[in-house]
Design an enzyme around this catalytic site. Sequence first.
Site, PDB file in Angstrom:
ATOM      1  N   GLY A 264       0.654  -0.785  -0.166  1.00 41.63           N
ATOM      2  CA  GLY A 264       0.025  -0.231   0.305  1.00 41.63           C
ATOM      3  C   GLY A 264       1.038   1.358   0.151  1.00 41.63           C
ATOM      4  N   GLU A 301       3.757   8.593   5.953  1.00 37.71           N
ATOM      5  CA  GLU A 301       4.823   8.009   5.281  1.00 37.71           C
ATOM      6  C   GLU A 301       5.975   8.468   5.750  1.00 37.71           C
ATOM      7  OE1 GLU A 301       3.992   4.974   5.001  1.00 37.71           O
ATOM      8  OE2 GLU A 301       2.138   5.148   5.015  1.00 37.71           O
TER       9      GLU A 301
HETATM   10  N1  PHE Z   1       3.694   1.053   8.224  1.00 41.73           N
HETATM   11  C1  PHE Z   1       2.623   1.063   6.615  1.00 41.73           C
HETATM   12  C2  PHE Z   1       1.549   2.200   7.290  1.00 41.73           C
HETATM   13  O1  PHE Z   1       1.443   2.554   8.238  1.00 41.73           O
HETATM   14  C3  PHE Z   1       2.047  -0.056   6.403  1.00 41.73           C
HETATM   15  C4  PHE Z   1       2.619  -1.485   6.044  1.00 41.73           C
HETATM   16  C5  PHE Z   1       1.909  -1.966   7.499  1.00 41.73           C
HETATM   17  C6  PHE Z   1       2.952  -1.726   5.015  1.00 41.73           C
HETATM   18  C7  PHE Z   1       2.142  -3.233   6.555  1.00 41.73           C
HETATM   19  C8  PHE Z   1       3.223  -2.591   4.442  1.00 41.73           C
HETATM   20  C9  PHE Z   1       3.170  -3.353   5.337  1.00 41.73           C
HETATM   21  O2  PHE Z   1       2.183   3.218   6.691  1.00 41.73           O
HETATM   22 ZN    ZN Z   2       2.373   3.868   9.458  1.00 37.23          ZN
END
Ligand code: PHE
Ligand code: ZN
Length: 875
Positions: A264, A301
């Site tokens: 995502g 992000e």
């Molecule tokens: N850490 C990402 C976010 O919240 C989401 C995510 C979780 C992407 C697991 C990839 C795998 O921005």
């Molecule tokens: Zn996040």
Amino acid sequence: MTLSAAAEPGAEDAYAPPPFEIPHASLWIDLQRDVARVRAELRFRRARVGVTDLVLDGVGLRLAEARLDGQVLADDRLTHSSHGLVLAAAPDEGVLALDYELTVGSAGQEGLIRLGEALITHCEPEGFRRICYFPDRPDVMTAFRCTLAADPEAFPDLLCNGALVEAGELPDGRRYAVWDDPRPKASYLFALAAGRFDKLEDRFVTRSGRGVRLGIHARSQDLPWCRHGLAILKQAMAWDERAYGREYDLDDLNVVVLPSYPGGAMENRGLNLYATEFFLADPAISTDEQMRRVSAVIGHEYFHNWTGNRVGCRSWLDLGLKEGFTVLRQQQFMADLAGADEARIDDVIQLREVQFPEDDGPLAHAPRPAAAAVPSNLYSRTIYDKSAEIIRMLATLAGPAASRRISDAFFARLDGRAAAFETLFDIAEEVAGLDLAQFRRWIRAVGGFHVTAAWTWDPASKRFSLTLEQSVRTVTDHPNPGPLLAPVRVGMVGPGGQALAFRSADQSGPLATEQVLELREGRQTFVLEGLAAPPVPSLFRGLSSPVRLTTALDPGELAILARYDGDPTNRWDAAQTLARRAVSERLRLGPGGHIQLVWRDLFDDLLAQAAEAPGAVGRALTPPDDRALGLELSDADPEALAQAQHALAAEMTPRVRDRLRAVHARLAGAAVTDEGVGARRLRAVCLWQLMQAPEPQDLARCRSQLDSPRMAEACAALSQLVACDAEAAKAALAVAFERWRAVPQALDQWFAIQATVGPQAADRVEALIGHSDYRLDNATRVKAVFDAFVLNMRGFHRADGAGYRIVARIVVALNPGNPRLAARFLKAFGDCERFDAARRAHANEALIGILAQPGLAKPVESLARDLLSAGSLAV
Ligand code: PHE
Ligand code: ZN
């Protein structure tokens, strides 16, 4: 059970720090189309006495040779297993060098995968073990240096975390690039991307004058739509400096945008990865919601660089610390960007319509769960959104100045380390002198927070006694944490709409038109004095706690708040509550009841203010969607509710038809501008209202709006036309298809709208999955259809079970290639419990059918079991 498992006594003590640290890792990765050859040099150091074995995770890696401090390791020192390597009797420190090979995975997998012509990684939470033997847990923080080598014909661009420190040609003609990220980070933040990308380049100068090279990398056809994202990224960088004093620390910040990127959007250090739907945005191809979502995700992000990357999470169970804090920062950024009122209403809608149902369903769990069977199933709305609300409440209790001191101390003390969720509270107590013993319960509490408000007014003493009674849903086998501490922002609205000043009787402070009360008891009475007139209370302003509030406000009082409340969130909420109550009254009593009349008058009044405040009026008058309607009458048939809503609106339209048309026409100019969000919102309301009882010219109005060059306008029109009779829908869909087919992002909307509208969506989805522009390996398109469909109450929860069967089928179809996506849609069954026995039986059958499939991936199987083992879907 996984997420909702009871806390064992002393579960906290179960945390064991890693026995070995890896302060530095060097990787040489030789990338080919289908395989990669890797050499890893891990510098390790014992962190805990008594443990002698160095245990490394590793999945799907084929080890060729291992050396300890340069000496080839004999077989008896090294044990292989299906999930890793164990180095027996490891010294206190040393360098372990490993040569191995791995196979490039496919799109839905974790680790190093192929996406189109590119190679890319997807590590969070446990994918790094498919790239490197490593203690793959978030509290091992390592400085990485990575050399990538590849054939420049196939992979001219080689990107990794950190800064590019060297690049060149190898004797055999292949090219290499050396990337270095000097700061320690968790292994799930490792990323690489190799391929042929087009680039947008820019520069950002930080507050302290350092230049940062920005690069947005995408396929050539996608790059034109990346300009908005780049501009937002720069705004996010500047915002974090202003709001939190946080600067970016690397010389490079790269972004790679690819269709169907399975993560995502992902915050890897210095190399953020995005699926196209989270980065591409332009008024010509995106609705206003999408434009805003893209801005929010890009902020999210970026903000992870401090909340998540530099300050990490000690265990995956503490995920809410990085996600909750980052969601809060993203929300605050959006409040600056889109306006505080707009942004907070968006937050509230998301929380109520997505997170609250999770709290009510079989997957309810704490923001800081005590256990989890599969880390990848932790990525829930509770972990993200409820955690954000908790940290927001902390900021409310502390006040702005102390909040900044808390976050400054949080970053200063924990930089380069991994923290528990509770550490934030420890720091807040110390820095701001707060006592958070009771407040901490929030992160362990499972289920929704309900408050009932009642009050009395004593005209003689002019005292207002407000009694609040709280309860948290009791969940079997989960200990009730006791009453929660919740900030209650309160205002008082006088009979003529004026803001009344008051104070709490037990505080001798000055009179003010707003106060923050602290609800601490299960049942607590607040005496408010100094009021000049009998008030209508405006409670939990701005949703000051994630509360489900039940009040005794009568329709007349709601209408006063909807007209005059000084708090925009509560003003909007009062209008929406009245609209929902009018619909449920229409359902119970038929036409003409008291609430319906009050609603009709309010509607007329607000519409008359269209010129001054199109955005606020548009928000207030937006018809509650079927999820929101369900909040009012949780057990009601969604189809019956929708019919009642339609009937009520159809009765109202003839009286205001001319005004609706006039407003719609008058706002046409504003609606084509970038600032015209409010105008577009109100035009959509007018169109919806007209189309509940349309005359031929209203249909024509929709058709001509469909030709708008702005996606938001065209989509508003298309939704109305799809909801219309079959002929109009068919023609409109044909027009839109021709116009949008060349741009995938736009075509996604064409798919989504058909899945969104009405009970027939179940049949349309059936047809759409056979469409030549729909493919199972196009995750973006699959999400466009099914994310929309599972939120369509009348479609997904259709009485005949067709919706459940279609979603069960997509879950099964996605399971082998993309289990995470399968799990995402499977979660939607968590909403089924509140419906009637017949629907629940259909849902139960669909779930049993899924569980009967051989070869279910672990996240899918574990989720399906949780859905079936709890609550009323149980066998
Ligand atoms: N850490 C990402 C976010 O919240 C989401 C995510 C979780 C992407 C697991 C990839 C795998 O921005
Ligand atoms: Zn996040």
